[in-house]
Scaffold this motif. Structure first.
Motif, short mmCIF file in Angstrom:
data_model
loop_
_atom_site.label_atom_id
_atom_site.label_comp_id
_atom_site.label_asym_id
_atom_site.label_seq_id
_atom_site.Cartn_x
_atom_site.Cartn_y
_atom_site.Cartn_z
N THR A 169 0.84 -1.20 0.00
CA THR A 169 0.00 0.00 0.00
C THR A 169 0.87 1.25 0.00
O THR A 169 0.59 2.22 -0.71
N MET A 172 -4.52 4.36 -0.90
CA MET A 172 -4.51 5.11 0.36
C MET A 172 -3.85 6.48 0.12
O MET A 172 -2.77 6.55 -0.45
N LEU A 232 -0.35 3.60 8.26
CA LEU A 232 -0.82 2.26 7.89
C LEU A 232 -0.93 1.40 9.15
O LEU A 232 -0.91 1.91 10.26
N ALA A 258 -9.12 1.77 2.56
CA ALA A 258 -8.07 2.67 2.10
C ALA A 258 -8.57 4.08 1.78
O ALA A 258 -7.92 4.82 1.05
N PHE A 260 -6.76 3.34 8.06
CA PHE A 260 -6.38 2.27 7.14
C PHE A 260 -6.97 0.97 7.70
O PHE A 260 -6.76 0.63 8.85
#
Ligand SMILES: [Zn+2]
Ligand SMILES: [Zn+2]
Length: 369
Positions: free
Chosen positions: A44, A51, A57, A110, A137
């Motif tokens: 990610t 995101m 995260l 996200a 997240f």
């Protein structure tokens, strides 16, 4: 609070002091004890999920509830919790008991902000200069000392449960176990093969051992992981660097397998997994491939009643799956602690490097308090 902030797409994780909102209606503030690191966090950061950044995260957190907002009755301060999967609660799949497949899953995991409540769409984190940092997240952003989440997503665990181990039950461990227990559901005497025995695949091995399947084959490229798979319940192992995995699985099974679980997300391996199962066999896709990846299959042999089915997060409800796995672990029947290596949050980069090299199966980051 402190958090590992990704400042921009593909940027380095950096520990920063941030401010976090107090919980509003329906929300809970969790003091995070430890958070598992998942492959999804790393991909990610590098753009595989959309995101927005700067952002925090982390989606395998466990900790203790420290405050709740108005109208919250699911948890009270002091409850020990795993931060569970986010979902809207109102769409058809949520109402049908499958919140992993929430119709709003994209923004839930996200979107970088709250999914629900009066402040929906707003991030919960700020830098000292007042600028917003994206949060939520997978509904949690738990690579941080504190996480603000929707209270109904929390899974309360027993007082005695080892919080420093439980975070990975929010994603990787449940994903592998649920793929076996909810999706493959092997019957008595079934033959099952697992491609890729990292954290997800080894969890599938442990779960398969809890079923009446009698052949459990682990396929991987790391000899250490194959040894661990054997200790955790694999009846056979195949080193894919030495042998043709499909032929070897067919040899071990005396024919085709009944279930294949694909945990690598490598497209060539997806084809191999599908080719190991035969008439009425099931190939479960679990591993995440890069965005936009496609695969092809042999058409005729797929007509033979084969099922090719994808899964997310192990399917089912967090409180049922995570609650059950916590209990099985306490009974010694699901020893997922064998996969875990502990790191301080400040050692995040070494945790990523060790897991890339295959030296650590499941890193867990401990939060500084
Ligand atoms: Zn939903
Ligand atoms: Zn994950």
């Amino acid at each position: 609070m402190r958090a590992a902030v990704v400042p921009e797409l593909s940027g380095p994780f950096g520990i920063e002091e941030l401010e976090i909102d107090d919980p509003g209606p329906g929300e809970a503030l969790v003091k995070v004890i430890a958070t598992g690191l998942c492959h999804t966090d790393v991909i990610t950061r590098d753009g595989d999920l959309p995101m927005p950044f700067p952002g925090v995260l982390g989606h395998e957190g466990a900790g203790e509830v420290v405050a709740v907002g108005d109208g919250v009755d699911a948890v009270v301060p002091g409850d020990r919790v795993v931060l569970g999967w986010p979902s809207c609660g109102g769409c058809r799949n949520c109402r049908d008991g499958e919140p992993r497949y929430c119709a709003r899953i994209g923004e839930a995991v996200a979107g970088g902000a709250r999914l629900l409540g009066p402040r929906a769409g707003q991030p919960a984190l700020r830098r000292p200069d007042g600028s917003a940092v994206h949060s939520h997240f997978f509904g949690q952003s738990s690579l941080a000392t504190h996480a603000l989440t929707w209270a109904d997503w929390l899974v309360v665990v027993p007082e005695a449960a080892p919080l420093e181990l439980l975070g990975p039950l929010a994603c990787g461990i449940s994903t592998g176990a649920g793929a076996v227990l909810h999706t493959a559901r092997p019957g008595i005497g079934d033959k099952l093969v697992i491609f890729g025995v990292g954290a997800v695949g080894l969890s599938a091995v442990m779960a398969a051992r809890l079923t009446p399947a009698t052949t459990i084959i682990a396929v991987d490229r790391y000899p250490d992981r194959l040894r661990l798979a054997e200790e955790l319940g694999a009846t056979h192992t195949v080193d894919a660097t030495e042998r043709d995995a499909v032929a070897e699985v067919h040899r071990i099974c005396g024919g085709t397998a009944d279930h294949a679980l694909e945990c690598t997300g490598v497209i060539d391996v997806v084809r191999q997994a599908a080719d190991t199962v035969g008439l009425r066999g099931t190939c479960v896709l679990i591993g995440g491939a890069p965005a936009g990846a496609e695969f092809s299959l042999d058409h005729l042999s797929t007509l033979w009643g084969k099922r090719i089915v994808g899964t997310l997060g192990g399917s089912g409800r967090s409180e049922v799956l995570i609650g059950g796995l916590v209990e099985l672990h306490a009974q010694g029947r699901f020893p997922f602690d064998r996969l875990i290596r502990h790191y301080a949050l400040s050692d995040l980069d070494s945790a990523i490097a060790d897991s890339r090299r295959g030296e650590t199966v499941k890193p867990v980051l401990h939060m500084p308090h």
